[in-house]
Design an enzyme around this catalytic site. Sequence first.
Site, PDB file in Angstrom:
ATOM      1  CG  HIS A 269      -5.826   2.456   4.890  1.00  0.00           C
ATOM      2  ND1 HIS A 269      -5.019   2.615   6.367  1.00  0.00           N
ATOM      3  CD2 HIS A 269      -4.801   1.366   4.592  1.00  0.00           C
ATOM      4  CE1 HIS A 269      -3.974   2.775   6.522  1.00  0.00           C
ATOM      5  NE2 HIS A 269      -3.574   1.413   5.757  1.00  0.00           N
TER       6      HIS A 269
ATOM      7  CB  SER B 174       5.259  -2.569  12.083  1.00  0.00           C
ATOM      8  OG  SER B 174       4.920  -0.996  12.629  1.00  0.00           O
TER       9      SER B 174
ATOM     10  CE  LYS C 297       0.041   3.473   4.741  1.00  0.00           C
ATOM     11  NZ  LYS C 297       0.155   3.212   6.351  1.00  0.00           N
TER      12      LYS C 297
ATOM     13  N   GLY D 136       2.635   2.516  10.593  1.00  0.00           N
ATOM     14  CA  GLY D 136       3.345   3.160  10.409  1.00  0.00           C
ATOM     15  C   GLY D 136       3.818   3.336  11.858  1.00  0.00           C
TER      16      GLY D 136
ATOM     17  CD  GLU E  40      -3.936  -2.647   7.720  1.00  0.00           C
ATOM     18  OE1 GLU E  40      -2.195  -2.912   6.966  1.00  0.00           O
ATOM     19  OE2 GLU E  40      -4.175  -1.566   7.104  1.00  0.00           O
TER      20      GLU E  40
ATOM     21  CG  ASN F 100      -1.329   1.327   1.610  1.00  0.00           C
ATOM     22  OD1 ASN F 100      -1.768   1.957   0.525  1.00  0.00           O
ATOM     23  ND2 ASN F 100      -2.221   1.555   2.176  1.00  0.00           N
TER      24      ASN F 100
ATOM     25  CD  GLU G 271      -3.006   5.750   6.872  1.00  0.00           C
ATOM     26  OE1 GLU G 271      -3.176   5.590   5.365  1.00  0.00           O
ATOM     27  OE2 GLU G 271      -2.066   5.713   7.666  1.00  0.00           O
TER      28      GLU G 271
ATOM     29  N   GLY H 279       2.527  -1.428   4.080  1.00  0.00           N
ATOM     30  CA  GLY H 279       2.394   0.152   4.068  1.00  0.00           C
ATOM     31  C   GLY H 279       4.042   0.642   3.577  1.00  0.00           C
ATOM     32  N   GLY H 280       4.473   1.439   4.591  1.00  0.00           N
ATOM     33  CA  GLY H 280       5.882   1.159   4.565  1.00  0.00           C
ATOM     34  C   GLY H 280       7.067   0.873   3.903  1.00  0.00           C
TER      35      GLY H 280
HETATM   36  P1  PGA Z   1       3.167   0.379   7.550  1.00  0.00           P
HETATM   37  O1  PGA Z   1       1.582   0.589   6.982  1.00  0.00           O
HETATM   38  O2  PGA Z   1       3.096  -1.269   6.661  1.00  0.00           O
HETATM   39  O3  PGA Z   1       3.625   0.857   7.284  1.00  0.00           O
HETATM   40  O4  PGA Z   1       2.716   0.037   8.826  1.00  0.00           O
HETATM   41  C1  PGA Z   1       0.387  -0.722   6.719  1.00  0.00           C
HETATM   42  C2  PGA Z   1      -0.860  -0.066   5.885  1.00  0.00           C
HETATM   43  O5  PGA Z   1      -0.924   1.150   6.037  1.00  0.00           O
HETATM   44  O6  PGA Z   1      -1.730  -0.711   5.415  1.00  0.00           O
END
Ligand code: PGA
Length: 241
Positions: free
Chosen positions: A96, A204, A11, A171, A165, A9, A98, A225-226
Site C-alpha cells: 500500500h 476516494s 487502516k 483519502g 490506487e 481497508n 502508505e 479506505g475511508g
Molecule cells: P480512500 O483510501 O478510499 O480513503 O481514498 C483507499 C486506500 O488507501 O486503499
Amino acid sequence: MRKVIIAGNWKMYKTQGEAAEFLMEFMPQIDDAPEDREVVLCVPFTDLTIVNKSLHGNRIRLGAQNVHWEECGAYTGEISASMLTEMGVRYAIVGHSERRQFFGETDETVNLRLKAAQAGGLIPILCVGETNQQRDAGETERVIISQLEHGLVGVDLDRLVIAYEPIWAIGTGETCETTEANRVIGIIRDRSKSPQISIQYGGSVKPSNIDEIMAQPHIDGVLVGGASLAAADFARIVNYQ
Ligand code: PGA
C-alpha cells in the site's frame, strides 16, 4: 470469469468494540448482495479475532494489511503468513502506498512479501499507483509498469489481486476519472499477461461514485479506505448497481 472483489481497508481505525458495532450494522445490509461479489475486510491485527468470530457462516472474507516475508524471526512489529491464516485470514494487502511512503516499503520488499503471502496460503492484494507529480509529468504508465515488473518477479498471477490506487486520489476526495482508471487498469491487465486476474480501483471510492466505477469494463472491484469505516456507506458500495 474475473472475480469481483469489494475490499475495505480499515487502516489504523477501529477498536474491537467499534469493529463489533460495525458488523452488527453492516451484515444485514449486504444480505441481498449478489453471491458472486467477494466482500473482504482488511482490518487491524487486533480486530482479526473478533471479526473472524462474527463472520462465521457469513460471506465476508477476512484480510490483513501487511505480511512479512519470513515465517518467524527477530522482526519486531511484523507478522507472518501462518500467524494470519491461523486467524482465518484469506487476503493481505501488500505494498500500500502508505507503507511505501511511511515505512520504507520498496518494490523489492513488496516482492518478498507477495511471495511469502502466497507460499503461506494467502491471496495478496498488490497496490500500485503514481504520485501527483508523476501523473503531471506524464509518467503514470512508466511508474506502474516498473512497480509491476519489479514487484511481480516469481509471483503466481493466478493467486493475486492487483489494486490500482493513484496516490493523489487516496483519502483526498479526488477520484480518478473512471475512464482513466479503466485505461490504466487495462494496461496493467495487458502487462500482467493474465486475462483472469482481478484488478481493483482504489482512491476516494464512495457511495456516490461506485456505480460509475463498477460500470467500467476493466475494473473488477474496489479497495476502499475511508468509506469502508461507515457501515451504511460500505454496504452501499457492496450493493453497487
Ligand atoms: P480512500 O483510501 O478510499 O480513503 O481514498 C483507499 C486506500 O488507501 O486503499
